[in-house]
Write a protein that holds these residues in place. Structure first.
Motif, PDB file in Angstrom:
ATOM      1  N   ALA A 131       0.833  -1.209   0.000  1.00 40.45           N
ATOM      2  CA  ALA A 131       0.000   0.000   0.000  1.00 40.45           C
ATOM      3  C   ALA A 131       0.866   1.257   0.000  1.00 40.45           C
ATOM      4  O   ALA A 131       0.591   2.215  -0.734  1.00 40.45           O
ATOM      5  N   SER A 132       1.911   1.271   0.827  1.00 38.19           N
ATOM      6  CA  SER A 132       2.765   2.460   0.891  1.00 38.19           C
ATOM      7  C   SER A 132       3.491   2.686  -0.433  1.00 38.19           C
ATOM      8  O   SER A 132       3.662   3.830  -0.868  1.00 38.19           O
ATOM      9  N   GLU A 133       3.897   1.617  -1.099  1.00 39.10           N
ATOM     10  CA  GLU A 133       4.578   1.758  -2.388  1.00 39.10           C
ATOM     11  C   GLU A 133       3.635   2.316  -3.452  1.00 39.10           C
ATOM     12  O   GLU A 133       3.996   3.215  -4.223  1.00 39.10           O
ATOM     13  N   ARG A 134       2.417   1.788  -3.500  1.00 39.99           N
ATOM     14  CA  ARG A 134       1.465   2.232  -4.524  1.00 39.99           C
ATOM     15  C   ARG A 134       1.045   3.680  -4.305  1.00 39.99           C
ATOM     16  O   ARG A 134       1.030   4.482  -5.248  1.00 39.99           O
ATOM     17  N   VAL A 135       0.694   4.018  -3.076  1.00 42.53           N
ATOM     18  CA  VAL A 135       0.256   5.386  -2.797  1.00 42.53           C
ATOM     19  C   VAL A 135       1.433   6.348  -2.919  1.00 42.53           C
ATOM     20  O   VAL A 135       1.283   7.466  -3.420  1.00 42.53           O
ATOM     21  N   GLY A 136       2.624   5.911  -2.459  1.00 43.11           N
ATOM     22  CA  GLY A 136       3.807   6.754  -2.601  1.00 43.11           C
ATOM     23  C   GLY A 136       4.098   7.077  -4.056  1.00 43.11           C
ATOM     24  O   GLY A 136       4.499   8.198  -4.388  1.00 43.11           O
ATOM     25  N   ALA A 137       3.873   6.103  -4.950  1.00 47.88           N
ATOM     26  CA  ALA A 137       4.076   6.350  -6.375  1.00 47.88           C
ATOM     27  C   ALA A 137       3.094   7.401  -6.888  1.00 47.88           C
ATOM     28  O   ALA A 137       3.452   8.276  -7.693  1.00 47.88           O
ATOM     29  N   ARG A 138       1.839   7.341  -6.416  1.00 47.38           N
ATOM     30  CA  ARG A 138       0.846   8.343  -6.826  1.00 47.38           C
ATOM     31  C   ARG A 138       1.235   9.729  -6.308  1.00 47.38           C
ATOM     32  O   ARG A 138       1.071  10.741  -7.012  1.00 47.38           O
ATOM     33  N   LEU A 139       1.725   9.791  -5.079  1.00 44.25           N
ATOM     34  CA  LEU A 139       2.161  11.074  -4.531  1.00 44.25           C
ATOM     35  C   LEU A 139       3.348  11.629  -5.302  1.00 44.25           C
ATOM     36  O   LEU A 139       3.474  12.847  -5.495  1.00 44.25           O
ATOM     37  N   PHE A 140       4.220  10.745  -5.753  1.00 46.04           N
ATOM     38  CA  PHE A 140       5.378  11.188  -6.534  1.00 46.04           C
ATOM     39  C   PHE A 140       4.924  11.788  -7.866  1.00 46.04           C
ATOM     40  O   PHE A 140       5.473  12.808  -8.312  1.00 46.04           O
ATOM     41  N   VAL A 176       0.311  33.123 -13.121  1.00 47.61           N
ATOM     42  CA  VAL A 176      -0.914  32.574 -12.548  1.00 47.61           C
ATOM     43  C   VAL A 176      -0.829  31.069 -12.354  1.00 47.61           C
ATOM     44  O   VAL A 176      -1.573  30.489 -11.542  1.00 47.61           O
ATOM     45  N   MET A 177       0.073  30.399 -13.058  1.00 44.85           N
ATOM     46  CA  MET A 177       0.191  28.949 -12.960  1.00 44.85           C
ATOM     47  C   MET A 177       0.688  28.507 -11.585  1.00 44.85           C
ATOM     48  O   MET A 177       0.568  27.326 -11.236  1.00 44.85           O
ATOM     49  N   ILE A 178       1.244  29.411 -10.791  1.00 39.26           N
ATOM     50  CA  ILE A 178       1.701  29.034  -9.453  1.00 39.26           C
ATOM     51  C   ILE A 178       0.515  28.619  -8.590  1.00 39.26           C
ATOM     52  O   ILE A 178       0.630  27.743  -7.718  1.00 39.26           O
ATOM     53  N   TYR A 179      -0.643  29.215  -8.837  1.00 41.89           N
ATOM     54  CA  TYR A 179      -1.845  28.842  -8.081  1.00 41.89           C
ATOM     55  C   TYR A 179      -2.368  27.484  -8.558  1.00 41.89           C
ATOM     56  O   TYR A 179      -2.929  26.717  -7.766  1.00 41.89           O
ATOM     57  N   ALA A 180      -2.169  27.192  -9.834  1.00 43.78           N
ATOM     58  CA  ALA A 180      -2.538  25.865 -10.340  1.00 43.78           C
ATOM     59  C   ALA A 180      -1.672  24.798  -9.682  1.00 43.78           C
ATOM     60  O   ALA A 180      -2.141  23.690  -9.392  1.00 43.78           O
ATOM     61  N   ALA A 181      -0.387  25.113  -9.419  1.00 50.19           N
ATOM     62  CA  ALA A 181       0.503  24.162  -8.734  1.00 50.19           C
ATOM     63  C   ALA A 181      -0.026  23.847  -7.340  1.00 50.19           C
ATOM     64  O   ALA A 181      -0.015  22.688  -6.896  1.00 50.19           O
ATOM     65  N   ALA A 182      -0.507  24.869  -6.623  1.00 49.55           N
ATOM     66  CA  ALA A 182      -1.068  24.647  -5.290  1.00 49.55           C
ATOM     67  C   ALA A 182      -2.325  23.793  -5.361  1.00 49.55           C
ATOM     68  O   ALA A 182      -2.537  22.897  -4.524  1.00 49.55           O
ATOM     69  N   ALA A 183      -3.157  24.046  -6.368  1.00 55.06           N
ATOM     70  CA  ALA A 183      -4.377  23.253  -6.526  1.00 55.06           C
ATOM     71  C   ALA A 183      -4.048  21.800  -6.871  1.00 55.06           C
ATOM     72  O   ALA A 183      -4.721  20.873  -6.400  1.00 55.06           O
ATOM     73  N   VAL A 184      -3.004  21.583  -7.667  1.00 53.03           N
ATOM     74  CA  VAL A 184      -2.590  20.221  -8.018  1.00 53.03           C
ATOM     75  C   VAL A 184      -2.192  19.449  -6.769  1.00 53.03           C
ATOM     76  O   VAL A 184      -2.503  18.258  -6.630  1.00 53.03           O
ATOM     77  N   VAL A 185      -1.483  20.099  -5.844  1.00 53.11           N
ATOM     78  CA  VAL A 185      -1.084  19.432  -4.605  1.00 53.11           C
ATOM     79  C   VAL A 185      -2.304  18.961  -3.819  1.00 53.11           C
ATOM     80  O   VAL A 185      -2.383  17.805  -3.386  1.00 53.11           O
ATOM     81  N   LEU A 186      -3.281  19.847  -3.648  1.00 55.12           N
ATOM     82  CA  LEU A 186      -4.468  19.482  -2.873  1.00 55.12           C
ATOM     83  C   LEU A 186      -5.270  18.380  -3.563  1.00 55.12           C
ATOM     84  O   LEU A 186      -5.646  17.388  -2.929  1.00 55.12           O
ATOM     85  N   LEU A 187      -5.522  18.552  -4.845  1.00 51.47           N
ATOM     86  CA  LEU A 187      -6.312  17.557  -5.574  1.00 51.47           C
ATOM     87  C   LEU A 187      -5.554  16.243  -5.718  1.00 51.47           C
ATOM     88  O   LEU A 187      -6.142  15.159  -5.599  1.00 51.47           O
ATOM     89  N   GLY A 188      -4.252  16.311  -5.971  1.00 55.34           N
ATOM     90  CA  GLY A 188      -3.460  15.101  -6.149  1.00 55.34           C
ATOM     91  C   GLY A 188      -3.353  14.283  -4.876  1.00 55.34           C
ATOM     92  O   GLY A 188      -3.431  13.046  -4.910  1.00 55.34           O
ATOM     93  N   ARG A 189      -3.188  14.953  -3.741  1.00 55.72           N
ATOM     94  CA  ARG A 189      -3.084  14.225  -2.473  1.00 55.72           C
ATOM     95  C   ARG A 189      -4.409  13.549  -2.135  1.00 55.72           C
ATOM     96  O   ARG A 189      -4.443  12.411  -1.680  1.00 55.72           O
ATOM     97  N   SER A 212      -6.859  12.682  -4.269  1.00 56.36           N
ATOM     98  CA  SER A 212      -7.183  11.635  -5.240  1.00 56.36           C
ATOM     99  C   SER A 212      -6.289  10.412  -5.067  1.00 56.36           C
ATOM    100  O   SER A 212      -6.728   9.284  -5.315  1.00 56.36           O
ATOM    101  N   ALA A 213      -5.031  10.602  -4.632  1.00 54.84           N
ATOM    102  CA  ALA A 213      -4.127   9.460  -4.438  1.00 54.84           C
ATOM    103  C   ALA A 213      -4.684   8.509  -3.389  1.00 54.84           C
ATOM    104  O   ALA A 213      -4.732   7.285  -3.590  1.00 54.84           O
ATOM    105  N   GLY A 214      -5.117   9.052  -2.257  1.00 55.93           N
ATOM    106  CA  GLY A 214      -5.685   8.216  -1.207  1.00 55.93           C
ATOM    107  C   GLY A 214      -7.046   7.679  -1.563  1.00 55.93           C
ATOM    108  O   GLY A 214      -7.356   6.507  -1.319  1.00 55.93           O
ATOM    109  N   TRP A 215      -7.886   8.524  -2.174  1.00 60.18           N
ATOM    110  CA  TRP A 215      -9.248   8.098  -2.506  1.00 60.18           C
ATOM    111  C   TRP A 215      -9.225   6.977  -3.537  1.00 60.18           C
ATOM    112  O   TRP A 215      -9.968   5.985  -3.413  1.00 60.18           O
TER     113      TRP A 215
END
Length: 424
Positions: free
Chosen positions: A239-248, A266-279, A281-284
């Motif tokens: 589980a840690s390997e699979r989720v860690g890969a998604r986080l990477f 303006v893309m710097i704000y998209a980077a922040a949104a990617v972090v929130l959505l990516g984290r 979605s990785a767990g979900w």
């Protein structure tokens, strides 16, 4: 040389002056105390005590902190006093979740970045607050972008390589008691950043990003990284390997948007949104797929499936892993905790186990049992009666009761046979 040493000592001192240091420690205690209470409720014992859980991540957290410090100092990531106050306020809103994924400073940094454009520049009745708001208007977003990408990368690596697990019990969709693991960890990572107060002067080639003031000092501040998922049909390490890969992957995408912000701010704000959505979605995504499969930690007709292993126990010395099945103990077939405990009592100083590993291969594991070892040699199982696990006292009582029943049944059978012989 003396000024550099003085600045380094000042940076360490600022760590203990920062409120986040103490708030993070409080959050860590609350998180692990909650975990220990759950483990005691499910298994009558704790798997990892609070102190060891706090200390075990320290070595890798220090390595990660040194790596982050090199990146921050070379690039010139500068955090103002006002920005640190904003980080503190945001993280306090995360504290009630008591979830490793939401304790992480990557969430704090991303949310703070998205809030900055909406904060007023002043206009309040407080001169101090107006000064803090004005300072926030001058934050260099590229500095925060470097901070966010670095923290996200380190979090992905740490979770993939240094996550721990805690067993738990839950009901399946059919109402049957099954096991699962909370795969998580929290790393309190101190790292050096630049601070707009001090005697160090920029050199033109350094720092790589514009430092803004030209003079600055160093500050050692805490960053709390962490993530958490629940796994019932996957082994904790898988589980840690699979989720860690998604986080990477999330970290890489964040880096792409950050690089794009050099051309489109303006893309710097998209980077922040990617972090929130990516984290999220990785767990979900992992947990959704995991729930669709049957738990590997269920009661079996042939043997006992190990749900967890206590650190430092005989089971750990025998390299027993969660998901493996104990078929025989001291030559006796075992299918319940009571039978396992009773078989262990036949040789209280020695245990010989026949184990079926995760690949379905059988092996023999044997070792001495010591006086202070756990009464199940450190193995944690699904409850026998699907209602609750038994404590040492409960298992002893159950074994004695079974022995009494066997003796009583034998005596009654003997009396009946004697009576039949006399009658004939």
């Amino acid at each position: 040389m003396g000024s550099v040493l003085l600045e380094a000592l000042t940076a360490v001192g600022r760590l203990f002056l920062h409120p986040l240091t103490y708030i993070f420690v409080l959050g860590l205690f609350l998180y692990h105390i909650k975990r220990v209470k759950r483990e005691r409720r499910h298994f009558h014992t704790k798997v990892h005590d609070v102190v060891s859980a706090l200390l075990s991540p320290v070595p890798k957290a220090l390595i990660a902190g040194f790596t982050a410090a090199v990146v921050f100092v070379v690039t010139g990531v500068e955090l103002s006093y006002a920005l640190l106050l904003l980080f503190t306020a945001v993280w306090l809103l995360q504290l009630p979740f008591q979830h490793a994924s939401w304790y992480s400073f990557t969430v704090t940094a991303a949310v703070s970045m998205l809030l900055l454009p909406f904060l007023p520049a002043g206009g309040t009745d407080s001169a101090w607050l107006n000064g803090m708001l004005a300072s926030l208007q001058e934050v260099n977003m590229l500095h925060l972008g470097v901070l966010l990408v670095t923290l996200m990368l380190l979090e992905a690596v740490l979770f993939r390589t240094a996550a721990s697990s805690s067993p738990l019990l839950q009901n399946s969709p059919r109402g049957k008691m099954v096991g699962a693991h909370t795969v998580s960890n929290l790393w309190l990572m101190p790292a050096v950043v630049l601070f707009p107060a001090g005697g160090t002067v920029s050199q033109g080639w350094w720092p790589l990003l514009d430092g803004g003031t030209g003079t600055f000092g160093f500050m050692l501040i805490p960053f709390l990284l962490g993530y958490q998922v629940k796994a019932q049909s996957s082994y904790p390490d898988v589980a840690s390997e699979r989720v860690g890969a998604r986080l990477f992957v999330t970290a890489l995408l964040t880096g792409v948007f950050f690089a794009a912000s050099f051309f489109m701010p303006v893309m710097i704000y998209a980077a922040a949104a990617v972090v929130l959505l990516g984290r999220v979605s990785a767990g979900w995504a992992f947990e959704a797929a995991d729930r669709r499969s049957v738990s590997i930690y269920t009661a079996r007709e042939n043997g006992l499936t190990v749900l967890g292993v206590l650190p430092g126990s005989t089971a750990e010395k025998l390299n027993i892993l969660p998901g493996e099945t104990i078929v025989k103990t001291n030559g006796v077939q075992v299918e319940t905790q009571a039978a396992f405990y009773e078989a262990l009592q036949q040789s209280s100083a020695y245990a010989k186990l026949e184990v079926v590993d995760r690949d379905g291969e059988k092996r023999i594991a044997q070792a001495s049992i010591y006086e202070n070892d756990h009464y199940l040699i450190g193995c944690l199982f699904i409850p026998d009666d699907e209602n609750t696990n038994l404590s040492l006292r409960g298992l002893r009582s159950l074994v004695v009761l079974r022995q009494d029943r066997r003796e009583t049944a034998g005596a009654d059978e003997e009396k009946e046979n004697t009576h039949e012989e006399k009658s004939s």
